[in-house]
Design a protein around this motif. Structure first.
Motif, PDB file in Angstrom:
ATOM      1  N   ASP A   1       0.866  -1.085   0.010  1.00 43.87           N
ATOM      2  CA  ASP A   1      -0.111   0.080   0.282  1.00 43.87           C
ATOM      3  C   ASP A   1       0.859   1.297   0.044  1.00 43.87           C
ATOM      4  OD1 ASP A   1      -2.749  -0.052  -0.300  1.00 43.87           O
ATOM      5  OD2 ASP A   1      -3.218   0.133   1.762  1.00 43.87           O
ATOM      6  N   GLY A   2       2.040   1.213   0.715  1.00 39.21           N
ATOM      7  CA  GLY A   2       2.860   2.345   0.718  1.00 39.21           C
ATOM      8  C   GLY A   2       4.225   2.202   1.620  1.00 39.21           C
ATOM      9  N   VAL A   3       4.920   2.922   1.391  1.00 40.80           N
ATOM     10  CA  VAL A   3       6.368   3.061   2.036  1.00 40.80           C
ATOM     11  C   VAL A   3       6.837   4.207   2.760  1.00 40.80           C
ATOM     12  CG1 VAL A   3       8.614   2.059   1.623  1.00 40.80           C
ATOM     13  CG2 VAL A   3       6.893   1.597  -0.128  1.00 40.80           C
ATOM     14  N   THR A   4       7.490   4.049   3.913  1.00 46.43           N
ATOM     15  CA  THR A   4       8.121   5.217   4.699  1.00 46.43           C
ATOM     16  C   THR A   4       9.600   5.043   4.752  1.00 46.43           C
ATOM     17  OG1 THR A   4       5.770   5.280   5.894  1.00 46.43           O
ATOM     18  CG2 THR A   4       7.599   6.311   7.046  1.00 46.43           C
ATOM     19  N   PHE A   5      10.132   6.042   4.615  1.00 42.49           N
ATOM     20  CA  PHE A   5      11.649   6.010   4.751  1.00 42.49           C
ATOM     21  C   PHE A   5      12.119   6.786   5.872  1.00 42.49           C
ATOM     22  CE2 PHE A   5      10.114   5.206   0.335  1.00 42.49           C
ATOM     23  CZ  PHE A   5      11.064   4.139   0.106  1.00 42.49           C
ATOM     24  N   SER A  63       6.533   9.741  10.608  1.00 43.45           N
ATOM     25  CA  SER A  63       7.917   9.168  10.527  1.00 43.45           C
ATOM     26  C   SER A  63       8.771  10.038  11.126  1.00 43.45           C
ATOM     27  CB  SER A  63       8.085   9.113   9.074  1.00 43.45           C
ATOM     28  OG  SER A  63       8.151  10.431   8.239  1.00 43.45           O
ATOM     29  N   LEU A  64       8.457  11.103  11.582  1.00 45.76           N
ATOM     30  CA  LEU A  64       9.252  12.078  12.451  1.00 45.76           C
ATOM     31  C   LEU A  64      10.303  12.421  11.550  1.00 45.76           C
ATOM     32  CD1 LEU A  64       9.342  10.140  15.998  1.00 45.76           C
ATOM     33  CD2 LEU A  64       7.925  11.905  15.196  1.00 45.76           C
ATOM     34  N   GLU A  65      11.561  12.868  12.437  1.00 42.68           N
ATOM     35  CA  GLU A  65      12.837  13.297  11.385  1.00 42.68           C
ATOM     36  C   GLU A  65      13.360  12.362  10.580  1.00 42.68           C
ATOM     37  OE1 GLU A  65      14.410  17.040  13.823  1.00 42.68           O
ATOM     38  OE2 GLU A  65      14.201  15.304  14.885  1.00 42.68           O
ATOM     39  N   PHE A  66      13.912  12.606   9.350  1.00 43.24           N
ATOM     40  CA  PHE A  66      14.651  11.329   8.487  1.00 43.24           C
ATOM     41  C   PHE A  66      15.582  10.562   9.215  1.00 43.24           C
ATOM     42  CE2 PHE A  66      17.626  10.145   5.286  1.00 43.24           C
ATOM     43  CZ  PHE A  66      16.689   9.104   4.642  1.00 43.24           C
ATOM     44  N   ASP A  67      16.291  11.087  10.067  1.00 40.10           N
ATOM     45  CA  ASP A  67      17.353  10.591  10.759  1.00 40.10           C
ATOM     46  C   ASP A  67      16.996  10.043  12.266  1.00 40.10           C
ATOM     47  OD1 ASP A  67      17.049  12.952  12.222  1.00 40.10           O
ATOM     48  OD2 ASP A  67      19.210  13.490  12.396  1.00 40.10           O
ATOM     49  N   SER A  68      15.444   9.895  12.560  1.00 40.98           N
ATOM     50  CA  SER A  68      14.932   9.382  13.796  1.00 40.98           C
ATOM     51  C   SER A  68      15.135   8.197  13.779  1.00 40.98           C
ATOM     52  CB  SER A  68      13.595   9.660  13.823  1.00 40.98           C
ATOM     53  OG  SER A  68      13.164   9.283  14.974  1.00 40.98           O
ATOM     54  N   ASP A  69      15.500   7.472  14.722  1.00 38.95           N
ATOM     55  CA  ASP A  69      15.740   5.878  15.255  1.00 38.95           C
ATOM     56  C   ASP A  69      14.276   5.236  15.480  1.00 38.95           C
ATOM     57  OD1 ASP A  69      14.986   6.922  17.791  1.00 38.95           O
ATOM     58  OD2 ASP A  69      16.773   5.623  18.336  1.00 38.95           O
ATOM     59  N   ARG A  70      13.205   6.292  15.500  1.00 43.73           N
ATOM     60  CA  ARG A  70      11.873   5.616  15.801  1.00 43.73           C
ATOM     61  C   ARG A  70      10.657   6.419  14.725  1.00 43.73           C
ATOM     62  NH1 ARG A  70      12.595   7.485  21.333  1.00 43.73           N
ATOM     63  NH2 ARG A  70      14.711   6.767  21.014  1.00 43.73           N
ATOM     64  N   ILE A  71       9.496   5.671  14.793  1.00 36.52           N
ATOM     65  CA  ILE A  71       8.286   6.410  14.216  1.00 36.52           C
ATOM     66  C   ILE A  71       7.196   6.322  14.909  1.00 36.52           C
ATOM     67  CG2 ILE A  71       9.317   5.793  11.926  1.00 36.52           C
ATOM     68  CD1 ILE A  71       7.528   3.412  11.783  1.00 36.52           C
ATOM     69  N   LEU A  75      12.748   1.294  15.523  1.00 32.70           N
ATOM     70  CA  LEU A  75      12.872   0.815  14.223  1.00 32.70           C
ATOM     71  C   LEU A  75      13.850  -0.463  14.430  1.00 32.70           C
ATOM     72  CD1 LEU A  75      13.040   4.117  12.164  1.00 32.70           C
ATOM     73  CD2 LEU A  75      11.082   2.409  12.193  1.00 32.70           C
ATOM     74  N   ASP A  76      15.075  -0.410  15.100  1.00 34.75           N
ATOM     75  CA  ASP A  76      16.006  -1.351  15.207  1.00 34.75           C
ATOM     76  C   ASP A  76      15.261  -2.576  15.979  1.00 34.75           C
ATOM     77  OD1 ASP A  76      17.751   0.223  13.728  1.00 34.75           O
ATOM     78  OD2 ASP A  76      19.060   0.547  15.379  1.00 34.75           O
ATOM     79  N   SER A  77      14.873  -2.421  17.147  1.00 40.21           N
ATOM     80  CA  SER A  77      14.517  -3.489  17.977  1.00 40.21           C
ATOM     81  C   SER A  77      12.851  -3.931  17.646  1.00 40.21           C
ATOM     82  CB  SER A  77      14.589  -3.099  19.233  1.00 40.21           C
ATOM     83  OG  SER A  77      13.645  -2.107  19.744  1.00 40.21           O
ATOM     84  N   GLY A  78      12.156  -2.935  17.223  1.00 42.23           N
ATOM     85  CA  GLY A  78      10.461  -3.425  17.286  1.00 42.23           C
ATOM     86  C   GLY A  78       9.864  -3.153  18.578  1.00 42.23           C
ATOM     87  N   GLU A  79      10.499  -2.523  19.230  1.00 37.90           N
ATOM     88  CA  GLU A  79      10.041  -2.386  20.846  1.00 37.90           C
ATOM     89  C   GLU A  79       8.772  -1.238  20.439  1.00 37.90           C
ATOM     90  OE1 GLU A  79      10.983  -0.269  24.868  1.00 37.90           O
ATOM     91  OE2 GLU A  79      12.656  -1.078  23.821  1.00 37.90           O
ATOM     92  N   GLN A  80       7.627  -1.572  20.938  1.00 39.45           N
ATOM     93  CA  GLN A  80       6.418  -0.433  20.971  1.00 39.45           C
ATOM     94  C   GLN A  80       6.097   0.043  22.493  1.00 39.45           C
ATOM     95  OE1 GLN A  80       2.729  -1.710  18.905  1.00 39.45           O
ATOM     96  NE2 GLN A  80       4.025  -3.777  18.304  1.00 39.45           N
TER      97      GLN A  80
END
Length: 686
Positions: A326-330, A373-381, A399-404
């Protein structure tokens, strides 16, 4: 056509000469037309006058569940946190920012906050829709646009955030979009043509009077839009019809240069583009249906001197016959895929250099999307998640760990227990054997017995009606009324094939599916025909009109909001807004085969002498998407043909457009009116 303001009988519109006896209602602003609409409004008010107390009770009840004074989650960008605040009594949220805390937290500092924009002051009690709200890359200016009529035509403004000075840009017929180049001096905006289609892109440099045309799209099927890439390094000019796409790009540091086409349009090829990092290399990312209808993701490295050609695209995420991309976030550290599988949204994260994973969630049927998606260099969304019985949550995803982590849950004031309501996914069997999903919610203590049911549907444009929570809906559920969504073909819930199976020559599937859902809910003992209310808006109003003609005995009542019911006449008029662009969705009735097909299901064309359920119809006089006269003509024809004494009511919002009245309290009063109509028709004692 003089009519009293409080008629003692339903208004009967005169019939003109010719094939369309109510075509005279299309004469906007004529006294006779306005008199008729006002008479219908008076009739509606008179027929529901005995509910004034109930509507006020419902309004206060719904309002009491909502935290009227609240703060949105601040979003970090550069040196600031940006956020909105709602205040009790105000129709619109105010927009603020404050300096970003040095400790890296996202807590707003009210003592140091700056008010950026107050729509309540701008509205001054009237209609207001905020289009663009765009901060310049240097954080010195705010570009914003306003629609004050509901016609979706915007005026453009730029506010200097240090001095507070506001400049009104001298451009008209704008679609409301405003996109900054990286110099914080150059803005791009789009102009509407006579059919309300954004077709020209202009470049304007602050301090100059003129704007320079940089692109014109002559094909009436294509809409134009401009946006910044995820990397903030590119400007993207997107051109799209219902079936075909084309993208042009421009270095955001060089706004005076021309845009360059990434891949020339080919009929049937849909694609969209973004820009980001792949293994540390600046890369173009292309989501395309060139290898299959459910889309795949491709990549091509950025070069210094040219954009890649289509031959340079390399596969990154392959096409799937069962999963829709459906879509992609970068972000700099991950690619996040928004998928659809089994009728539900799925989020899959692909961190750079780490294994991919899917986000796990607690409910069987839900709504889920990337909210920020916050800032492009962010480690979270941030993800937004909700279900029919669970209020919306904003969840932080590392993003790295999947922790919510749940950062914020929309509060429900007063007594509320999500477990007091049960949410289910059912499947109906359509006439051709297709399994059609239904989302259903009711009070847990009301299970097992037939209940009044409010069934909602849409089924067009590939739009997915994922289950959502509603504060207002609790006023139905707590009075024993169940709520369901029919996920019919023409929507996108089960991917592109589901959409295509409900458009053009397959449009009848949308109506058949909805009827099958209603019959299934009755057969399963969830409800009875004499307790079933159906509802839909815009293209969903077309759905409601069509099934009322086909199976009126199956429903007790219907609500149609800004309904697209005069399909044939509208699609025969290429001068109306959106008509030409809609050929890919409905077909061009100038072709005899298509004409016959649309005429076979168009609600207005197929009104006939039979008993119809009680019906409430809502229209917006300034609606540029579905003209007010579609509802007015349909109601006028129903009045002279229906053989029953059931309520038929038309309410035309004379100061609103496609989305109804603009303020949040005004919206709650509209809901209270509709729910009051439901209770009246169902004979529920409250």
């Amino acid at each position: 056509m003089p009519l009293s303001s409080a008629p003692i009988s339903a208004p009967i519109a005169r019939q003109g000469d010719g094939a369309d006896p109510y075509a005279w209602l299309q004469a906007r602003d004529e006294a006779e037309v306005l008199d008729y609409l006002k008479a219908e409004n008076a009739w509606q008010e008179q027929q529901l006058a005995d509910q004034a107390g109930l509507r006020e009770t419902l309004f206060q009840e719904i309002k009491a569940r909502i935290l009227e004074t609240d703060l949105s989650l601040p979003s970090p960008w550069g040196p600031y946190l940006y956020y909105t605040r709602t205040t009790a009594g105000d129709e619109y949220p105010r927009h603020y920012r404050c300096p970003r805390p040095v400790d890296g937290s996202h807590e707003a500092d009210e003592a140091r906050e700056q008010l950026l924009l107050d729509p309540n002051e701008l509205a001054d009690g009237g209609f207001l829709s905020l289009g663009a709200f765009s901060i310049s890359p240097d954080h010195q200016r705010l570009a914003y646009s306003l629609d004050t009529s509901g016609e979706e035509v915007y005026r453009l403004f730029v506010k200097d955030l240090d001095s507070g000075q506001i400049h009104s840009l001298p451009f008209e017929d704008c679609d409301g979009s405003m996109t900054w180049a990286n110099d914080s001096q150059t803005l791009f905006f789009a102009e509407l043509d006579d059919t309300h289609r954004p077709y020209k892109l202009y470049r304007h440099r602050l301090g100059e009077e003129a704007a320079h045309e940089v692109f014109c799209e002559p094909d009436g099927r294509f809409f134009l839009s401009c946006l910044r890439s995820s990397s903030e390094r590119q400007l993207i000019l997107q051109l799209g019809s219902k079936t075909t796409g084309e993208v042009w790009v421009l270095d955001a540091e060089q706004p005076q240069q021309p845009f360059t086409c990434l891949a020339p349009r080919v009929e049937g090829h849909e694609y969209d583009v973004d820009h980001g990092l792949l293994e540390g290399v600046w890369t173009w990312f292309i989501r395309s249906n060139q290898d299959g209808i459910n889309f795949a993701l491709y990549h091509a490295p950025q070069t210094d001197h040219s954009v890649p050609t289509r031959a340079d695209w390399q596969p990154l995420v392959a096409h799937s016959d069962t999963v829709m991309l459906d879509g992609v976030t970068f972000n700099a550290r991950a690619i996040t895929l928004s998928l659809r599988e089994g009728g539900l949204p799925v989020i899959e994260v692909r961190p750079q250099g780490l294994p991919a994973y899917r986000v796990q969630l607690p409910d069987a049927a839900y709504s889920l999307y990337v909210q920020d998606s916050l800032e492009f260099d962010s480690d979270r969304i941030r993800l937004r998640y909700q279900s029919l019985n669970r209020p919306a949550q904003v969840r932080q995803l590392l993003l790295d760990s999947g922790e919510q982590r749940v950062l914020k849950q929309t509060p429900v004031l007063g007594e509320f227990d999500a477990d007091a309501y049960v949410s289910q996914r059912l499947w109906a069997t359509a006439a051709d054997g297709t399994q059609v999903p239904i989302s259903l919610v009711m009070r847990r203590d009301r299970q097992g017995l037939p209940a009044p049911l409010y069934l909602y549907g849409y089924g067009a444009y590939g739009a997915s009606l994922d289950p959502w929570f509603s504060h207002a809906r609790l006023s139905l559920l707590d009075r024993g009324v169940a709520f369901a969504i029919a996920h019919v073909r023409g929507g996108g819930e089960l991917g592109e094939a589901w959409y295509r199976a409900g458009k053009q020559e397959h449009k009848h599937n949308t109506f058949d599916d909805f009827i099958a859902c209603a019959e299934h809910l009755i057969a399963q003992g969830v409800t009875r025909a004499e307790q079933l209310v159906i509802s839909g808006g815009s293209a969903g109003g077309l759905l409601i009109g069509a099934v009322l003609n086909q199976r009126p005995e199956l429903f007790k009542a219907a609500i149609a909001e800004v309904p697209f019911v005069d399909v044939l006449n509208t699609m025969l008029d290429p001068d109306l807004p959106l008509t030409v662009t809609e050929y890919d969705e409905w077909g061009n009735p100038q072709e005899p085969e298509v004409h016959a097909r649309i005429k076979g299901y168009a609600p207005y064309e197929n009104v006939r002498a039979q008993a119809y359920p009680a019906t409430l119809v809502i229209a917006g006089y300034n609606d540029s998407r579905v003209q007010y006269w579609e509802a007015a003509k349909w109601v006028a024809k129903l009045r002279t043909h229906k053989t029953d004494d059931n309520l038929l009511l038309l309410k035309t919002e004379l100061d609103a457009g496609h989305g109804g009245m603009s303020g949040r309290y005004q919206g709650l009063r509209d809901v209270a009116l509709e729910y009051g109509f439901v209770f009246k028709v169902l004979g529920l004692a409250l």
